[in-house]
Design a protein around this motif. Structure first.
Motif, PDB file in Angstrom:
ATOM      1  N   VAL A 197       9.019   2.800   0.697  1.00 55.67           N
ATOM      2  CA  VAL A 197       8.479   3.028  -0.653  1.00 55.67           C
ATOM      3  C   VAL A 197       6.989   2.696  -0.701  1.00 55.67           C
ATOM      4  CG1 VAL A 197      10.669   2.583  -1.814  1.00 55.67           C
ATOM      5  CG2 VAL A 197       9.054   0.699  -1.459  1.00 55.67           C
ATOM      6  N   LYS A 198       6.298   3.241  -1.670  1.00 54.79           N
ATOM      7  CA  LYS A 198       4.865   3.030  -1.837  1.00 54.79           C
ATOM      8  C   LYS A 198       4.556   2.106  -3.017  1.00 54.79           C
ATOM      9  CE  LYS A 198       3.906   5.870   1.576  1.00 54.79           C
ATOM     10  NZ  LYS A 198       3.490   5.306   2.880  1.00 54.79           N
ATOM     11  N   ILE A 199       5.596   1.717  -3.736  1.00 51.13           N
ATOM     12  CA  ILE A 199       5.438   0.807  -4.874  1.00 51.13           C
ATOM     13  C   ILE A 199       6.625  -0.149  -4.869  1.00 51.13           C
ATOM     14  CG2 ILE A 199       5.525   0.662  -7.400  1.00 51.13           C
ATOM     15  CD1 ILE A 199       3.991   3.238  -7.603  1.00 51.13           C
ATOM     16  N   ILE A 200       6.359  -1.426  -5.071  1.00 48.37           N
ATOM     17  CA  ILE A 200       7.454  -2.380  -5.261  1.00 48.37           C
ATOM     18  C   ILE A 200       7.342  -2.954  -6.669  1.00 48.37           C
ATOM     19  CG2 ILE A 200       7.703  -2.994  -2.832  1.00 48.37           C
ATOM     20  CD1 ILE A 200       6.101  -5.568  -3.533  1.00 48.37           C
ATOM     21  N   GLY A 201       8.394  -3.623  -7.121  1.00 50.63           N
ATOM     22  CA  GLY A 201       8.346  -4.121  -8.489  1.00 50.63           C
ATOM     23  C   GLY A 201       9.233  -5.322  -8.686  1.00 50.63           C
ATOM     24  N   ALA A 202       9.253  -5.790  -9.923  1.00 52.83           N
ATOM     25  CA  ALA A 202      10.128  -6.889 -10.303  1.00 52.83           C
ATOM     26  C   ALA A 202      10.587  -6.655 -11.736  1.00 52.83           C
ATOM     27  CB  ALA A 202       9.400  -8.227 -10.184  1.00 52.83           C
ATOM     28  N   ARG A 258       1.338  -1.633  -5.818  1.00 55.44           N
ATOM     29  CA  ARG A 258       1.304  -0.642  -4.735  1.00 55.44           C
ATOM     30  C   ARG A 258       1.411  -1.338  -3.378  1.00 55.44           C
ATOM     31  NH1 ARG A 258       0.570   4.322  -5.997  1.00 55.44           N
ATOM     32  NH2 ARG A 258      -0.003   4.748  -8.151  1.00 55.44           N
ATOM     33  N   VAL A 259       2.142  -0.744  -2.478  1.00 49.05           N
ATOM     34  CA  VAL A 259       2.169  -1.196  -1.091  1.00 49.05           C
ATOM     35  C   VAL A 259       1.886   0.030  -0.214  1.00 49.05           C
ATOM     36  CG1 VAL A 259       3.796  -3.087  -1.515  1.00 49.05           C
ATOM     37  CG2 VAL A 259       4.666  -0.820  -0.931  1.00 49.05           C
ATOM     38  N   ASN A 260       1.692  -0.199   1.072  1.00 47.52           N
ATOM     39  CA  ASN A 260       1.458   0.953   1.952  1.00 47.52           C
ATOM     40  C   ASN A 260       2.033   0.694   3.342  1.00 47.52           C
ATOM     41  OD1 ASN A 260      -0.536  -0.441   3.554  1.00 47.52           O
ATOM     42  ND2 ASN A 260      -1.912  -0.202   1.806  1.00 47.52           N
ATOM     43  N   HIS A 261       1.789   1.636   4.233  1.00 46.49           N
ATOM     44  CA  HIS A 261       2.431   1.584   5.551  1.00 46.49           C
ATOM     45  C   HIS A 261       2.054   0.354   6.362  1.00 46.49           C
ATOM     46  CE1 HIS A 261      -1.480   3.602   6.272  1.00 46.49           C
ATOM     47  NE2 HIS A 261      -1.449   2.940   7.395  1.00 46.49           N
ATOM     48  N   THR A 262       0.961  -0.326   6.001  1.00 49.69           N
ATOM     49  CA  THR A 262       0.569  -1.493   6.795  1.00 49.69           C
ATOM     50  C   THR A 262       1.361  -2.744   6.397  1.00 49.69           C
ATOM     51  OG1 THR A 262      -1.178  -2.267   5.286  1.00 49.69           O
ATOM     52  CG2 THR A 262      -1.806  -0.592   6.894  1.00 49.69           C
ATOM     53  N   PHE A 263       2.112  -2.670   5.292  1.00 47.01           N
ATOM     54  CA  PHE A 263       2.858  -3.844   4.825  1.00 47.01           C
ATOM     55  C   PHE A 263       4.109  -4.084   5.671  1.00 47.01           C
ATOM     56  CE2 PHE A 263       1.382  -5.250   0.498  1.00 47.01           C
ATOM     57  CZ  PHE A 263       0.240  -4.473   0.451  1.00 47.01           C
ATOM     58  N   THR A 264       4.193  -5.263   6.278  1.00 42.17           N
ATOM     59  CA  THR A 264       5.448  -5.687   6.897  1.00 42.17           C
ATOM     60  C   THR A 264       6.389  -6.157   5.789  1.00 42.17           C
ATOM     61  OG1 THR A 264       4.642  -7.936   7.050  1.00 42.17           O
ATOM     62  CG2 THR A 264       4.189  -6.499   8.938  1.00 42.17           C
ATOM     63  N   GLY A 301       9.272   6.559 -13.309  1.00 43.80           N
ATOM     64  CA  GLY A 301       8.368   6.958 -12.244  1.00 43.80           C
ATOM     65  C   GLY A 301       8.721   8.293 -11.642  1.00 43.80           C
ATOM     66  N   ALA A 302       7.931   8.679 -10.658  1.00 45.98           N
ATOM     67  CA  ALA A 302       8.200   9.907  -9.913  1.00 45.98           C
ATOM     68  C   ALA A 302       7.791   9.678  -8.466  1.00 45.98           C
ATOM     69  CB  ALA A 302       7.444  11.078 -10.508  1.00 45.98           C
ATOM     70  N   THR A 303       8.375  10.477  -7.592  1.00 47.98           N
ATOM     71  CA  THR A 303       8.214  10.293  -6.153  1.00 47.98           C
ATOM     72  C   THR A 303       7.985  11.645  -5.484  1.00 47.98           C
ATOM     73  OG1 THR A 303       9.788   8.454  -6.250  1.00 47.98           O
ATOM     74  CG2 THR A 303       9.379   9.424  -4.078  1.00 47.98           C
ATOM     75  N   ALA A 304       6.918  11.774  -4.718  1.00 44.26           N
ATOM     76  CA  ALA A 304       6.720  12.974  -3.901  1.00 44.26           C
ATOM     77  C   ALA A 304       7.119  12.634  -2.475  1.00 44.26           C
ATOM     78  CB  ALA A 304       5.271  13.433  -3.948  1.00 44.26           C
ATOM     79  N   ILE A 308       8.731   9.219   1.893  1.00 40.35           N
ATOM     80  CA  ILE A 308       7.969   9.179   0.637  1.00 40.35           C
ATOM     81  C   ILE A 308       6.482   9.281   0.933  1.00 40.35           C
ATOM     82  CG2 ILE A 308       7.326   7.676  -1.302  1.00 40.35           C
ATOM     83  CD1 ILE A 308      10.200   6.534  -1.165  1.00 40.35           C
ATOM     84  N   ILE A 309       5.799  10.178   0.237  1.00 43.12           N
ATOM     85  CA  ILE A 309       4.345  10.320   0.392  1.00 43.12           C
ATOM     86  C   ILE A 309       3.619   9.441  -0.611  1.00 43.12           C
ATOM     87  CG2 ILE A 309       2.397  11.942   0.398  1.00 43.12           C
ATOM     88  CD1 ILE A 309       4.545  14.169   0.954  1.00 43.12           C
ATOM     89  N   THR A 310       3.985   9.556  -1.881  1.00 47.07           N
ATOM     90  CA  THR A 310       3.387   8.679  -2.886  1.00 47.07           C
ATOM     91  C   THR A 310       4.291   8.610  -4.111  1.00 47.07           C
ATOM     92  OG1 THR A 310       1.319   8.071  -4.005  1.00 47.07           O
ATOM     93  CG2 THR A 310       1.904  10.391  -4.040  1.00 47.07           C
ATOM     94  N   GLN A 311       4.061   7.594  -4.930  1.00 48.91           N
ATOM     95  CA  GLN A 311       4.856   7.362  -6.131  1.00 48.91           C
ATOM     96  C   GLN A 311       3.935   6.839  -7.219  1.00 48.91           C
ATOM     97  OE1 GLN A 311       7.657   4.364  -4.106  1.00 48.91           O
ATOM     98  NE2 GLN A 311       9.110   5.867  -4.874  1.00 48.91           N
ATOM     99  N   ASP A 312       4.343   7.023  -8.442  1.00 47.55           N
ATOM    100  CA  ASP A 312       3.619   6.395  -9.544  1.00 47.55           C
ATOM    101  C   ASP A 312       4.566   6.185 -10.713  1.00 47.55           C
ATOM    102  OD1 ASP A 312       1.551   5.143 -10.843  1.00 47.55           O
ATOM    103  OD2 ASP A 312       0.212   6.858 -10.837  1.00 47.55           O
ATOM    104  N   VAL A 313       4.116   5.443 -11.696  1.00 45.44           N
ATOM    105  CA  VAL A 313       4.978   5.035 -12.814  1.00 45.44           C
ATOM    106  C   VAL A 313       4.246   5.157 -14.144  1.00 45.44           C
ATOM    107  CG1 VAL A 313       6.276   3.407 -11.385  1.00 45.44           C
ATOM    108  CG2 VAL A 313       4.248   2.626 -12.625  1.00 45.44           C
ATOM    109  N   ARG A 314       5.015   5.150 -15.229  1.00 43.39           N
ATOM    110  CA  ARG A 314       4.491   5.065 -16.596  1.00 43.39           C
ATOM    111  C   ARG A 314       5.375   4.089 -17.362  1.00 43.39           C
ATOM    112  NH1 ARG A 314       1.305   7.873 -14.608  1.00 43.39           N
ATOM    113  NH2 ARG A 314       0.194   9.699 -15.346  1.00 43.39           N
ATOM    114  N   ARG A 315       4.780   3.337 -18.285  1.00 40.83           N
ATOM    115  CA  ARG A 315       5.550   2.440 -19.134  1.00 40.83           C
ATOM    116  C   ARG A 315       6.271   3.222 -20.224  1.00 40.83           C
ATOM    117  NH1 ARG A 315       5.216  -2.658 -18.192  1.00 40.83           N
ATOM    118  NH2 ARG A 315       3.600  -3.300 -16.738  1.00 40.83           N
TER     119      ARG A 315
END
Lengths: 280, 280, 280, 280
Positions: B209-214, B235-241, D213-216, D228-235
């Protein structure tokens, strides 16, 4: 289900106003399903947006009842049944206009675009794809006064509710602004009040900012100083050239103007001095 | 200026409710300065949060007047004058607890932390720096029932308004949850409903995933399924372990729990089935 | 696994630099696992951050090899094995300091806080809870020169890598800034360059902005004009008083300073004129 | 200035790879102006994106030199001089398609839309406004195999680099996916992995989430499970009906697909198992 009745109120504050207003609404057999109220005690001002369900039998009578009981100088807007009409002013950049015309085309704008006016012809072919009239009014070899007079006449022919400056790059005279008081909405290419004036992305690049933004606001005499409707931002970094910032900026400009139009079209915005009340 | 009077209402909907309520408020000489109202027509439910200014002379009489006129089974909360009390449950991770204790220490929490209970001793020294009692109740070599009974007794000794699970890593029994119905708030280490259950960051890493949350939510019998109060993402990316995701996740967990506590402490949250109404 | 070797380079650009550098790294039997490189062609400058795995047998020899081959005036930083030391300057507000001290306490800061210096005593008790020395140096009834001289002596006693202005509300003299050139990091309570100077939240409220922000930057002689490290924002609305904006602002100030410290402590930031290169 | 040379590499990791690659680049008289490199040590994989300035005299020779020295099975992409071609598949919803066609029309997409294929005719008039061919291929009264065979033939006639599912609402067979392996990009109307499958906004509303959110992602055989290429969200909040969530969702879907296309078109994305490396 019938269309909801929307009531917008902007008046001097007084004790018991919500009771007064809700009694009148109840007497018209309407049920309040969503209400937002805000009082600015320093300014002694009352603002409310009320959504009601139920059959509104007599809109004029409701308005009269409200007007009779509310403090003088109250602005009351009940149930605008007609779709709002917009005239869009542009120069050469397409991104905000395209967003508006696509929404208009698929009827997701909630308003109607009556016409587009450009001081260059660049966007005429695109506008006309959508069956919207495009009027080319050049500023070249004309006094500012004559130029604006032509635009005013063209706009007045459509009697629009709002005039949208969708990257319209000419500064408006106080006379123009006064003619359409409270009706002109501009998208400013910066996170106001940072980088007022020209070339904000050049300024932002030189300053090395890590976030850029855009601001939609009502236009007043003070350039870039009118009441802000909404703002948003995007992250940038050291790899962004000025051109990259301009490109990223266009995305946020488009999104911010679109959000501001939605708020205004849905009657969620009240102007309060140099600020806005936005009942999101 | 006297403290504002806050009125929270949760009841069956009926025509004219806002009028009824605001008439009663006006009869007590209070001025409504901010009102949020929401009706769920499908559920026939009415929710409101009303902030009033003015001298509230007789709180009991106001409550009685409201109760007499509102539909049966109305929940009415007027003007909670006492600071809310919290008991915080922890295991070993400090980030959420530290955020709460620092706010408590500087009196920016808006509530009081009565005690911290941990199933390990790790966080005792930190808690005690702030003069807050830390109770170590181990789950080791005890039945779940006995273990929870000890915790319940300890919590009950403080009569808290809310129990905060600040990274408390034991699953609660239905009996425990029932004992503190509507009072337990948990921070879940994922953007629910994604990655329900254990090791969400491991799951998130594997999924790319490219986004994590709580997610902060009230606790009900269904694990991770109670009413959501608020959520946020990073946001997270491919470099995140996985470890980097855990670290980034702690920041968002801390921020989300803090926001949820603020909403709850300021009486902005009403539970509506498995959802919440949050009057931000 | 041994600790990764980190190499930071800031020098004049030249054809084949990456080849030169990576050949030297390979000759030391290190494997490049993450590399970020950026060239500013207008300024003819080369920046790189290289993370290597493998046993670095001779750090001095690697540095010497790099220095011999790179253009003159290259800044090369290899493998800082010692934890960075920070001295924190404060006035009365606790939120940024508390965030730093909690991270320091649980060893998640990646650096060590050597001491806190305050021009008021307010934050001494809190600091001392964590076993960190607090030095109270008052500015009252002293010349600015004398006052700063005292602070400089106290800071110098700790030989810190960075001086953190965690809501330190005195303006620094050019002499002070020069003494710690490139080592002072400030958190500014606005989204620079908006609302430069005092009372930014008052300014923001008057202007009716819909977003507020904070900026962490290196300190230079020009007040609020040094290289920006990172920025972030929070949404506000018409219901926010100035006090609410200050409260919301503190959350974003804390988060922005924390992020900036992480970037600096992990050697991700290079100063480039009045901008920064941040290899996130 | 000549166009930059872009080099993308995806191969097995080995000691000294950066040195090898940068030596070859230097031998071709190119200057590396931006380099991003990432090694997944667990998978023993090396990924790099290198932007060079200078006159590339012989692209084939550069590719041959790289191929000769890099580990077997290296994927090397040098300097794609031709604009990428896209075929867009749609059903009835216009928002993603309109965004793509407007960018194509004003040449800000960085690629060319060759054709649009719809299983309904609804979007033909809009597509044709922009002079793009629209092919209506109905799925009605056909076997899935026949239907997909028709689409494959139509797509193959254009030899596109990527097939974009812009709210295309039919599930693809493994045979279809295999035919265009690594070339199909989908926009999924949820923040994956939450709400996999149909009606995600209905699911989100029932669950009472506060963010949508949505996911490409690239399409693989597992529905909604590709990289997953990218994701984003809205409140969102309690006032959002399912319909409001759908409307808000369309904005984020459009923005996410647009961002993903930009990354892919600029050759910033490498597929790594079920994850992606995105050199933003």
């Amino acid at each position: 289900m019938t269309k909801p009745t929307l009531i917008l109120i902007d008046c001097t504050d007084a004790l018991g106003l919500v009771a007064l207003i809700s009694n009148i609404i109840a007497s018209h057999k309407l049920n309040i399903v969503a209400m937002r109220e805000f009082v600015d005690e320093d300014a002694n001002k009352f603002f409310a947006r009320i959504v009601c369900h139920g059959d509104l039998l007599d809109q004029q009578s409701l308005e009269k009842d409200l007007q009779a009981l509310l403090p003088s100088a109250a602005t009351i807007l009940v149930n605008p049944t007609q779709k709002k009409r917009l005239v869009v002013l542009v120069t050469k950049e397409h991104h905000c206009l395209a967003d508006i015309l696509v929404r208009d085309n698929f009827e997701t704008l909630g308003a109607e675009v009556s016409a587009v006016i450009g001081n260059y012809q660049d966007l005429a072919p695109f506008t006309e794809k959508f069956g919207i009239p495009f009027h080319h009014i050049s500023h070249i070899e004309k006094s500012k006064e004559d130029f604006e007079q032509e635009i005013i006449q063209q706009i007045d022919a459509y009697q629009p509710d709002y005039i949208i400056l969708a990257k319209y790059m000419r500064i408006l005279s106080p006379a123009f602004v006064a003619h359409f008081k409270g009706k002109i909405i501009n998208i400013h290419h910066s996170f106001l009040p940072a980088f007022i004036g020209a070339n904000p992305y050049k300024q932002a690049h030189t300053r090395g900012v890590k976030i850029i933004g855009a601001t939609a606001h009502f236009v007043t005499d003070d350039l870039d100083e009118g009441p802000i409707i909404t703002q948003d931002v995007r992250r940038v970094n050291h790899t962004f050239t000025v051109k990259d910032m301009v490109t990223a900026g266009k995305e946020v400009e488009k999104a911010v103007l679109s959000k501001a139009l939605q708020f205004v079209i849905e009657d969620r915005v009240l102007i309060h001095g140099n600020r806005t009340i936005v009942f999101e």
